[in-house]
Design a protein around this motif. Structure first.
Motif, PDB file in Angstrom:
ATOM      1  N   GLU A 179       0.834  -1.205   0.000  1.00 39.18           N
ATOM      2  CA  GLU A 179       0.000   0.000   0.000  1.00 39.18           C
ATOM      3  C   GLU A 179       0.867   1.253   0.000  1.00 39.18           C
ATOM      4  OE1 GLU A 179      -2.815   1.016   3.319  1.00 39.18           O
ATOM      5  OE2 GLU A 179      -4.216   1.138   1.628  1.00 39.18           O
ATOM      6  N   GLY A 192      -1.473  10.097 -14.963  1.00 41.40           N
ATOM      7  CA  GLY A 192      -2.353   9.643 -13.887  1.00 41.40           C
ATOM      8  C   GLY A 192      -1.633   9.583 -12.554  1.00 41.40           C
ATOM      9  N   GLY A 248      -0.998  13.136 -11.315  1.00 49.04           N
ATOM     10  CA  GLY A 248      -2.299  13.705 -10.933  1.00 49.04           C
ATOM     11  C   GLY A 248      -2.804  13.106  -9.632  1.00 49.04           C
ATOM     12  N   ALA A 249      -2.634  11.804  -9.485  1.00 47.04           N
ATOM     13  CA  ALA A 249      -3.067  11.155  -8.239  1.00 47.04           C
ATOM     14  C   ALA A 249      -2.228  11.657  -7.065  1.00 47.04           C
ATOM     15  CB  ALA A 249      -2.981   9.642  -8.373  1.00 47.04           C
ATOM     16  N   ALA A 250      -0.975  11.937  -7.308  1.00 44.35           N
ATOM     17  CA  ALA A 250      -0.142  12.486  -6.233  1.00 44.35           C
ATOM     18  C   ALA A 250      -0.650  13.867  -5.823  1.00 44.35           C
ATOM     19  CB  ALA A 250       1.314  12.576  -6.680  1.00 44.35           C
ATOM     20  N   GLY A 255      -3.726  14.962  -6.049  1.00 38.83           N
ATOM     21  CA  GLY A 255      -4.975  14.753  -5.303  1.00 38.83           C
ATOM     22  C   GLY A 255      -4.720  14.210  -3.906  1.00 38.83           C
ATOM     23  N   ALA A 256      -3.803  13.260  -3.801  1.00 40.80           N
ATOM     24  CA  ALA A 256      -3.492  12.689  -2.489  1.00 40.80           C
ATOM     25  C   ALA A 256      -2.883  13.749  -1.572  1.00 40.80           C
ATOM     26  CB  ALA A 256      -2.549  11.493  -2.644  1.00 40.80           C
ATOM     27  N   ALA A 260      -5.462  16.001  -0.247  1.00 38.52           N
ATOM     28  CA  ALA A 260      -6.339  15.323   0.717  1.00 38.52           C
ATOM     29  C   ALA A 260      -5.568  14.770   1.903  1.00 38.52           C
ATOM     30  CB  ALA A 260      -7.129  14.228   0.005  1.00 38.52           C
ATOM     31  N   MET A 292      -2.151  13.578   2.307  1.00 40.98           N
ATOM     32  CA  MET A 292      -1.013  12.662   2.298  1.00 40.98           C
ATOM     33  C   MET A 292       0.247  13.418   1.841  1.00 40.98           C
ATOM     34  SD  MET A 292      -2.331   9.789   3.351  1.00 40.98           S
ATOM     35  CE  MET A 292      -1.205   8.462   2.889  1.00 40.98           C
ATOM     36  N   TYR A 316     -15.338  14.888  -0.951  1.00 43.27           N
ATOM     37  CA  TYR A 316     -14.628  15.839  -1.809  1.00 43.27           C
ATOM     38  C   TYR A 316     -15.292  15.934  -3.176  1.00 43.27           C
ATOM     39  CZ  TYR A 316     -10.554  15.484   1.350  1.00 43.27           C
ATOM     40  OH  TYR A 316      -9.697  15.517   2.418  1.00 43.27           O
ATOM     41  N   LEU A 357     -12.114  20.666  -3.937  1.00 41.60           N
ATOM     42  CA  LEU A 357     -10.684  20.741  -4.237  1.00 41.60           C
ATOM     43  C   LEU A 357     -10.382  21.635  -5.417  1.00 41.60           C
ATOM     44  CD1 LEU A 357      -9.623  17.030  -3.652  1.00 41.60           C
ATOM     45  CD2 LEU A 357      -9.439  18.962  -2.088  1.00 41.60           C
ATOM     46  N   PRO A 384      -7.609  12.800 -12.584  1.00 36.74           N
ATOM     47  CA  PRO A 384      -6.606  12.067 -11.795  1.00 36.74           C
ATOM     48  C   PRO A 384      -6.437  12.634 -10.391  1.00 36.74           C
ATOM     49  CG  PRO A 384      -5.563  13.190 -13.673  1.00 36.74           C
ATOM     50  CD  PRO A 384      -7.031  13.379 -13.821  1.00 36.74           C
ATOM     51  N   ILE A 385      -6.713  13.918 -10.221  1.00 37.06           N
ATOM     52  CA  ILE A 385      -6.645  14.503  -8.875  1.00 37.06           C
ATOM     53  C   ILE A 385      -7.707  13.850  -7.986  1.00 37.06           C
ATOM     54  CG2 ILE A 385      -7.021  16.638  -7.560  1.00 37.06           C
ATOM     55  CD1 ILE A 385      -5.682  18.159  -9.873  1.00 37.06           C
ATOM     56  N   ALA A 390      -8.879  10.841  -8.362  1.00 38.17           N
ATOM     57  CA  ALA A 390      -8.401   9.487  -8.045  1.00 38.17           C
ATOM     58  C   ALA A 390      -7.417   9.558  -6.873  1.00 38.17           C
ATOM     59  CB  ALA A 390      -7.748   8.857  -9.268  1.00 38.17           C
ATOM     60  N   GLY A 391      -6.545  10.543  -6.891  1.00 38.43           N
ATOM     61  CA  GLY A 391      -5.567  10.690  -5.813  1.00 38.43           C
ATOM     62  C   GLY A 391      -6.208  11.037  -4.481  1.00 38.43           C
ATOM     63  N   ALA A 392      -7.243  11.885  -4.522  1.00 41.09           N
ATOM     64  CA  ALA A 392      -7.955  12.186  -3.279  1.00 41.09           C
ATOM     65  C   ALA A 392      -8.627  10.914  -2.764  1.00 41.09           C
ATOM     66  CB  ALA A 392      -8.984  13.296  -3.519  1.00 41.09           C
ATOM     67  N   LEU A 414      -7.491   7.943  -3.223  1.00 42.51           N
ATOM     68  CA  LEU A 414      -6.406   7.124  -2.666  1.00 42.51           C
ATOM     69  C   LEU A 414      -6.074   7.587  -1.245  1.00 42.51           C
ATOM     70  CD1 LEU A 414      -4.208   4.963  -3.049  1.00 42.51           C
ATOM     71  CD2 LEU A 414      -2.791   6.708  -4.154  1.00 42.51           C
ATOM     72  N   ALA A 415      -6.044   8.905  -1.049  1.00 39.74           N
ATOM     73  CA  ALA A 415      -5.767   9.443   0.292  1.00 39.74           C
ATOM     74  C   ALA A 415      -6.857   9.028   1.281  1.00 39.74           C
ATOM     75  CB  ALA A 415      -5.658  10.967   0.234  1.00 39.74           C
ATOM     76  N   ARG A 429      -8.736   6.434   1.125  1.00 34.45           N
ATOM     77  CA  ARG A 429      -8.563   5.006   1.401  1.00 34.45           C
ATOM     78  C   ARG A 429      -7.415   4.776   2.379  1.00 34.45           C
ATOM     79  NH1 ARG A 429      -9.509   0.859  -1.647  1.00 34.45           N
ATOM     80  NH2 ARG A 429     -11.583   1.739  -1.494  1.00 34.45           N
ATOM     81  N   MET A 430      -6.264   5.425   2.129  1.00 33.86           N
ATOM     82  CA  MET A 430      -5.091   5.180   2.965  1.00 33.86           C
ATOM     83  C   MET A 430      -5.286   5.726   4.374  1.00 33.86           C
ATOM     84  SD  MET A 430      -1.941   5.701   0.269  1.00 33.86           S
ATOM     85  CE  MET A 430      -0.723   4.897   1.329  1.00 33.86           C
TER      86      MET A 430
END
Lengths: 334, 325
Positions: free
Chosen positions: A58, A69, A72-74, A76-77, A80, A82, B62, B112, B123-124, B126-128, B130-131, B133-134
């Protein structure tokens, strides 16, 4: 940063990066890694190694081949809560992800009036010398340095590979860390503790009196080797490693040029629009101008894509004899 | 939640739709009179999508939004005066005048941010997810985008990441028939954009985007699925943009008749008829929703106009978090 002698070990550049990643993940559960083949494969250059066994799938997360992707996911994470660290296998592939790097990550804090932060790190190896040709060998630091909102780091030593990465992970902004593939197997002394190398502080790698060489990435070690040869010929060189391009420690560069009156700027990237043009302008704009005894000279990669054949590849970027010759001309002719 | 039978929900939906409508009309008017700067993308005619969708969300969830994002912000609970202040280039705006219409965000309400890049938010999201979830949070992430986004690489990459990791994300496509001037039937070989879901192994449905109930039901089911750890969904809400893409639009790519036929399917008029017909709300209550929306927008303009202009003195130090670099 202080370290007692017995906590300093010999590691490779890749191992030093891995140690920083592990220490950051141990210290903060928000920190995680993801990218292509960072898990069981251990990273294309072996940097992440066994981290997946230590931290699980994980937090050391394999991704599809999907650079846009992933970045972009980074973003977003990070928004939020992380602290993601992305590995892009070759810095050339950041071209696939550039919207998320330049339009999203870099600008969100500013565009939102400071209401959000994007604390993420993007690690990517750059540079030539491995026979990987034009799409796997570029030095793209000027792209990133030209985008307000990104910080840009180029660790040139093994200790800095660790210390600068730890500082990048701490930073509340998106930080692009451009590692150099030729350095991954190089060994050096690294403190075992979690000491940071602050972003925005240049390192004076060698002090001399006749000229100041400013070099980045793998050109730092080439400039130092050239300086050794120059010393044998009676020329005494200072070597400045900016370490971070954004923020840039302009004071250290200017001071070093003031002290020697000559500046030779060395980069692997192509000349036109390169970062050393910025350094040259910085020196020209500064009080160092009045101390110059010679024109500011740049020694850069040719304005060509990196070629495949080894002799062509070598010819495309500055080598130690090139630096020695250019420095000698600069000192002897001026 | 039955929006046409539950009086409180019906009023909430109606007030939100009217607020979006009045806000967009006010922006159009201020812009037309030269009192607003820049460019604007209005969502008049599309109000049912954000309204129905956000009624299915909870605190902590979000959203990511688009260049045509005023409705998403309003439906997610943004303050009208701070939105209007942003558009009027005021220091009190959500972005202190640094972002404008295409970058309004309200992190406090989980928004956001709007996005000036088509599919940039996908993709943002998707990342949110992921956050979320984690961090073992119960939240969902809803990503709004238009039909144009569905042909962007970022869309495919973002949806795929959410799909392979079963992330709690709901992808809501506002199919308003045009990407600027490019018609959906020229830009896609598939009949329904929701068919793209199959390619990622996730559920995809197409709903009437002018019916807040239909949007709400589809989003509520997708949110439940997301919260249960069963992964993302794609919802295509078919609607229509009444106004031009932006100020440069001369409507050369569509006919007056086509626009009129969609105006006859006004989501607000249809919803009002439904709640009147079912006896859930009386005419006086409809009138009150309209008045409240009108007054709220007027107040927002008044408050924003009275605020100080955005100041340039801190610009250089505003680029990096944690102080100047």
């Amino acid at each position: 940063m202080t370290s007692t002698v017995d906590t300093v070990r010999e590691l490779t550049y890749a191992e030093a990066i891995r140690e920083a990643l592990a220490q950051a993940m141990e210290a903060d559960e928000r920190v995680f890694l993801f990218g292509e083949d960072v898990g069981i494969y251990g990273g294309a250059f072996g940097v992440t190694g066994d981290l997946v066994h230590r931290f699980g799938t994980e937090r050391v997360r394999d991704t599809p081949i999907s650079e846009l992707g992933i970045v972009g996911a980074a973003v977003g994470a990070a928004l939020a809560g992380m602290r993601p660290i992305v590995e892009i296998q070759f810095s050339d592939f950041t071209a696939q992800a550039m919207d998320q790097i330049a339009n999203q990550a870099a600008k969100i804090h500013f565009m939102l009036g400071g209401a959000a932060e994007v604390p993420m790190v993007l690690r990517a190896p750059g540079g030539s010398g491995t026979g990987a040709a034009a799409q796997h060998s570029q030095s793209l630091e000027a792209w990133f340095a030209h985008v307000p909102g990104l910080k840009v780091v180029m660790p040139a030593t093994v200790a800095d590979a660790k210390g600068l990465l730890l500082a990048a992970i701490d930073d509340p902004n998106p930080v692009v860390v451009l590692e150099h593939k030729l350095l991954y197997k190089q060994s050096g002394q690294v403190p075992a503790d979690s000491g940071r190398v602050p972003l925005g502080e240049a390192a004076i790698r060698r002090e001399g009196t006749d000229l100041t060489m400013v070099a980045t990435g793998v050109m730092v070690s080439r400039a130092l080797e050239a300086a050794d040869q120059l010393a044998a010929d009676g020329i005494s060189a200072t070597v400045v490693d900016p370490r971070t391009l954004k923020p840039l420690d302009s004071g250290s560069i200017v001071d070093a040029v003031v002290a020697t009156g000559r500046a030779l700027l060395v980069q692997e990237a192509p000349r036109s629009g390169g970062f050393m043009a910025e350094v040259a302008a910085l020196i020209g704009d500064s009080p160092a101008f009045g101390y110059l005894r010679a024109p500011i000279r740049r020694l850069c990669g040719l304005d060509v894509p990196i070629p495949y054949a080894p002799q062509l590849e070598r010819a495309a970027v500055p080598q130690v004899p090139d630096i020695v010759a250019e420095a000698t001309r600069l000192v002897r002719e001026w | 939640m039955d929006l046409t039978k539950d009086a409180e929900a019906a009023q909430s939906a109606l007030r939100t739709m009217w607020t979006i409508r009045r806000f967009e009309e006010a922006v159009d008017d201020l812009f037309g009179r030269g009192l607003m700067h820049g460019t604007m993308h209005l969502s008049i005619g599309q109000e049912a999508v954000p309204t129905g969708a956000c009624l299915a969300l909870a605190d902590g969830d979000y959203i990511t939004s688009t260049h045509r994002g005023h409705g998403h912000c309003i439906a997610k609970g943004a303050k009208l005066d701070r939105m209007m202040a942003e558009l009027l280039a005021k220091e009190t705006g959500y972005c202190r005048g640094r972002g404008g219409s295409m970058h309004i965000a309200d992190v406090a309400t989980g928004n956001l941010g709007a996005n000036g890049i088509v599919a940039g938010g996908v993709p943002i999201a998707a990342g949110a997810g992921l956050a979320v979830r984690m961090r073992r949070q119960p939240h969902a992430v809803l990503s709004f985008f238009g039909d144009g986004a569905v042909n962007e690489g970022a869309w495919h990459e973002g949806v795929n990441l959410a799909a392979i990791w079963d992330l709690p994300v709901v992808f809501v496509c506002e199919n308003n028939h045009y990407g600027m001037s490019m018609a959906v039937n020229k830009a896609f070989r598939v009949e329904r954009l929701a068919e793209r879901a199959k390619a990622y192994g996730i559920p995809g449905v197409t709903v009437d985007g002018n019916d807040p109930q239909a949007v709400h039901d589809a989003v509520a089911e997708a949110v439940e699925r997301a919260r249960a750890g069963r992964g993302p969904s794609l919802i295509e809400a078919v609607t229509y943009r009444w106004k031009g893409h932006s100020k440069s639009d001369k409507n050369l790519y569509r006919s007056r008749e086509e626009i009129d036929s969609w105006r006859e399917r006004d989501p607000i008029t249809l919803f009002e008829a439904a709640v009147l017909g079912s006896g859930t709300l009386a005419e006086a209550e409809l009138e009150r929703c309209r008045d409240e929306a009108r007054d709220a927008v007027r107040d927002a303009i008044r408050t924003a106009n009275a605020a100080p202009d955005a100041a340039a003195d801190e610009l250089a130090s505003a680029v990096y978090a944690g102080g100047p670099s």
